[in-house]
Design an enzyme around this catalytic site. Structure first.
Site, PDB file in Angstrom:
ATOM      1  N   GLU A 247       0.993  -1.291   0.104  1.00 27.94           N
ATOM      2  CA  GLU A 247      -0.005  -0.057   0.023  1.00 27.94           C
ATOM      3  C   GLU A 247       0.907   1.173  -0.151  1.00 27.94           C
ATOM      4  O   GLU A 247       0.452   2.142  -0.666  1.00 27.94           O
ATOM      5  CB  GLU A 247      -1.078  -0.068   1.065  1.00 27.94           C
ATOM      6  CG  GLU A 247      -2.266  -0.728   0.904  1.00 27.94           C
ATOM      7  CD  GLU A 247      -2.073  -2.172   1.253  1.00 27.94           C
ATOM      8  OE1 GLU A 247      -1.003  -2.755   1.458  1.00 27.94           O
ATOM      9  OE2 GLU A 247      -3.178  -3.007   0.877  1.00 27.94           O
TER      10      GLU A 247
ATOM     11  N   HIS B 163     -10.431  -5.030  10.633  1.00 32.24           N
ATOM     12  CA  HIS B 163     -10.867  -4.607   9.189  1.00 32.24           C
ATOM     13  C   HIS B 163     -12.310  -3.998   9.388  1.00 32.24           C
ATOM     14  O   HIS B 163     -13.050  -3.616   8.199  1.00 32.24           O
ATOM     15  CB  HIS B 163     -11.232  -5.946   8.635  1.00 32.24           C
ATOM     16  CG  HIS B 163      -9.998  -6.889   7.896  1.00 32.24           C
ATOM     17  ND1 HIS B 163      -9.187  -7.366   9.180  1.00 32.24           N
ATOM     18  CD2 HIS B 163      -9.524  -6.852   6.976  1.00 32.24           C
ATOM     19  CE1 HIS B 163      -8.089  -7.779   8.339  1.00 32.24           C
ATOM     20  NE2 HIS B 163      -8.184  -7.706   6.893  1.00 32.24           N
TER      21      HIS B 163
END
Lengths: 377, 338
Positions: free
Chosen positions: B68, B137
């Site tokens: 990322e 998450h």
């Protein structure tokens, strides 16, 4: 090719001409490369004088910044580049102005070689409206066309540079991106992420590690399990060379640029260089290295002295000529410093501008609920 | 009976609306491209980019490695050099790895360069709680990104929101954080004929009143708008009429729309999925305190939020970690003192 260069050299030496000289560089260390840059290159008189002038300009500009900082006219962070001039100048002569370049915070030299003027660089350091970023960026955030700063976060500029290279490939413009970082940043994870993607996608990116032996106060041996920075790209071919020799840097950059433009993907260069100042103006730079070491580099490997000696010994310029350049440079710096210390600070109504590009004017909350400030693009 | 809008309305899921927006903007502007994990050959982890790689190929739809920080930085660099990237985070939880690039490289650069260097980039992906994906998450990043000048932060609810706002985000010359919601992807909405057009844009920074009412203002964004409307339907049976505002944009916040409503209803409740401290609701309440609507409040403005804990896994625990319709109804009645 080499044979031809040797012949030129004999002719030039023979005629005691002052037009140019063939100069010998040291061999680069190579990683995953069959061949490196040529060992010999021609330096014309014009080129020599230009490199000398630019390096001297950077040198004097940085020393003036040192002075102004000590007078508290420059504040905050100030990371000076004196000692490393051959890197910025050599790189620029190996690429085109239409190519792209990004570096970290030791960026004043690059701002100049990429088209900024001494005036607007110094006025940015002193935080005035005539600064290259209107006084809003400061030392670490200067930009020009195809020069993406000046970046304060160590290592963050490397993925950015690969992104610029991606744009070059995407647009098919045959341009490349030179992406610089230091020995300290070389251990950053995001750099390895970038090596991976640049290599996978064959991005036209020259990664350049300016190894000045110290990341702030930490020597390379204390920070890196492997100090062979030119090999750290692993699957990316690399070369290591003397960053104090402007010709060496130029030839290596030309070689690397050709590699990228031919579609082979990224390449890595390690420039061995040295900074005379500490990491920044708050660092005296002598707690982690000896004054003897600094002095030794100054006397034996100073990039400007080395070029000067070469030009003199090859009859490419006279002592007087070079002195004249010194005088001109000093004047330019003085004028710029004068401007930088007298130009007014940015107007307060510029405070909230430049938040968004191409947007209608908007309101920005001030320090209290009754203060509404105006922001334009 | 007129051949009015209704017969031209079609049912479109949020996912398909996003897909349409991406497709249309890729077609319209050569410089637009999409990168992220699984966006190309997998058709998107949540199928939002389905069919795009087949249509546009490797150059425009790029699968990245699981890195990322690296690919977000690459996307920002590409934007600086003149392209218009859409950087997908598989969920915004993973954007934390790249947050330096979003804030320090993207958001601040136009200002630091005093207008020399714009960064036309969109960061998009699902945000907030899903179902059973547990603590790492499930975080909502609206408040984190909404905090930072230089960013626009958008949080669509309906299919029309998704399409119109994503198109606007892609055409915007500034960094936009586009917060989607995984649980909303499959939800169908009526899409008007106007919204079906290739030039349908919704302005960033303008809220929408989804339901008119006189008794209390409910302000929300993303999936929680659905809950507010459901709560409003229940309350209507008891004669309580809620005005439901869909924020659509977190930053810049449409404070005026909220103030106008509060000056009418005299009661305010914000509803969000994220944590309470320093959150979206906290900001709205502070602005109401500081603005003209304060004098119109007949009761303290309050917030309905996610519970102040990391998200648990077990269904019964997860269900009780986020606002439910009953929580909204309860809060309305407390506020109205009924």
């Amino acid at each position: 090719m080499r044979k031809m260069l040797t012949i030129i050299s004999n002719v030039l030496r023979g005629s005691a001409s002052r037009n140019g000289a063939e100069l010998v560089s040291e061999k680069c260390d190579l990683h995953k490369l069959e061949e490196g840059p040529p060992l010999q290159a021609v330096l014309t008189r014009e080129e020599g004088l230009q490199y000398y002038r630019t390096m001297q300009t950077i040198r004097r500009m940085e020393l003036k910044a040192d002075q102004l900082y000590k007078q508290k006219i420059i504040r905050g962070f100030c990371h000076l580049y004196d000692g490393q001039e051959a890197c910025a100048v050599g790189i620029e002569t190996g690429i085109n102005l239409s190519d792209h370049l990004i570096t970290a915070y030791r960026a004043h030299g690059y701002t100049l070689t990429r088209g900024g003027t001494v005036r607007e660089i110094m006025a940015e350091l002193t935080g005035r409206r005539g600064g290259i970023a209107k006084g809003k960026g400061g030392s670490m955030h200067m930009y020009t066309k195809h020069f993406y700063g000046g970046n304060g976060i160590v290592g963050a500029q490397v993925p950015l540079g690969a992104g610029v290279a991606l744009a070059c490939k995407y647009l098919g413009n045959n341009e490349i991106c030179v992406c610089l970082y230091g020995d300290g940043a070389a251990n950053q994870g995001q750099i390895f992420e970038t090596y991976n993607m640049a290599s996978l996608w064959k991005l036209p990116c020259i990664f350049i590690c300016e190894n000045n032996k110290y990341g702030m106060g930490t020597s390379v041996e204390r920070a890196a399990a492997s100090t062979d920075y030119y090999k750290r790209g692993d699957f990316i071919p690399g070369l290591r060379l003397d960053g104090m020799d402007v010709l060496c840097v130029r030839e290596a950059t030309k070689f690397a640029a050709e590699h990228c433009r031919s579609g082979k993907g990224p390449i890595l260069m390690e420039l061995q260089t040295y900074r005379y100042h500490g990491h920044s103006m708050s660092d005296p730079g002598v707690s982690y290295r000896t004054r003897e070491e600094i002095q030794e580099v100054r006397s034996k490997s100073d990039p400007i002295s080395m070029l000067k000696d070469r030009m003199l010994s090859n009859n490419m310029a006279s002592v007087e000529e070079l002195k004249e350049i010194d005088v001109e440079v000093r004047k330019e710096i003085e004028d710029a410093a004068q401007f930088a210390t007298t130009d007014p600070e940015p107007p307060l109504d510029d405070l909230c501008n430049h938040i968004f590009y191409n947007d209608p004017p908007m309101e920005v909350r001030g320090t209290n609920p009754w203060t509404k400030l105006k922001s334009v693009s | 009976y007129s051949s009015s809008d209704i017969s031209d309305h079609i049912s479109v899921t949020v996912r398909d609306a996003l897909n349409q927006a991406l497709d249309e903007e890729l077609e319209r502007d050569e410089r637009v491209f999409l990168l992220g994990e699984e966006v190309a050959q997998y058709d998107g982890a949540y199928k939002v980019s389905r069919g795009l790689w087949k249509k546009y190929g490797d150059k425009r739809i790029i699968d990245t490695p699981i890195t990322e920080m690296g690919f977000a930085g690459i996307a920002v660099g590409a934007a600086m050099a003149g392209l218009r990237p859409i950087c997908e985070f598989m969920t915004f939880n993973f954007s934390m790895q790249a947050i330096d690039q979003v804030i320090n490289s993207a958001a601040k650069t136009y200002y630091m360069s005093a207008g020399l260097q714009p960064v036309p980039i969109v960061f998009r992906g699902p945000n907030g709680a899903s179902a059973g994906v547990a603590a790492q998450h499930s975080q909502c990043f609206a408040a984190w990104y909404g905090h930072c000048p230089g960013l626009k932060v958008v949080s669509p609810w309906s299919a029309e929101d998704a399409k119109g706002l994503l198109k606007s985000a892609i055409r915007d010359d500034n960094p936009v954080v586009f917060l989607e919601n995984e649980l909303m992807y499959g939800v169908p909405f009526e899409m008007s004929e106007e919204a079906q057009s290739k030039d349908f844009l919704l302005p960033i920074g303008k809220a929408k009143i989804e339901r008119q009412g006189n008794h209390v203002t409910l302000v929300s964004h993303s999936r929680m708008v659905s809950l507010c409307l459901d709560a409003a339907a229940v309350l209507a049976k008891e004669g309580i009429e809620c005005e439901v505002i869909n924020m659509r944009t977190i930053r810049p916040l449409d404070a005026e729309a909220i103030e106008t409503s509060v000056m009418k209803t005299n009661h305010l409740i914000t509803v969000e999925g994220g944590w309470p401290q320093f959150g979206v609701g906290a900001e709205i309440l502070a602005r109401i305190m500081e603005g003209p609507a304060f004098n119109f409040l007949d009761a303290p403005a309050v917030r309905v939020t996610g519970v102040d804990i990391p998200m648990p896994y077990a269904k019964i625990l997860e269900d009780n970690s986020i606002p439910q319709i009953k929580d909204i109804i309860f809060s309305v009645k407390k506020t109205l003192n009924v």
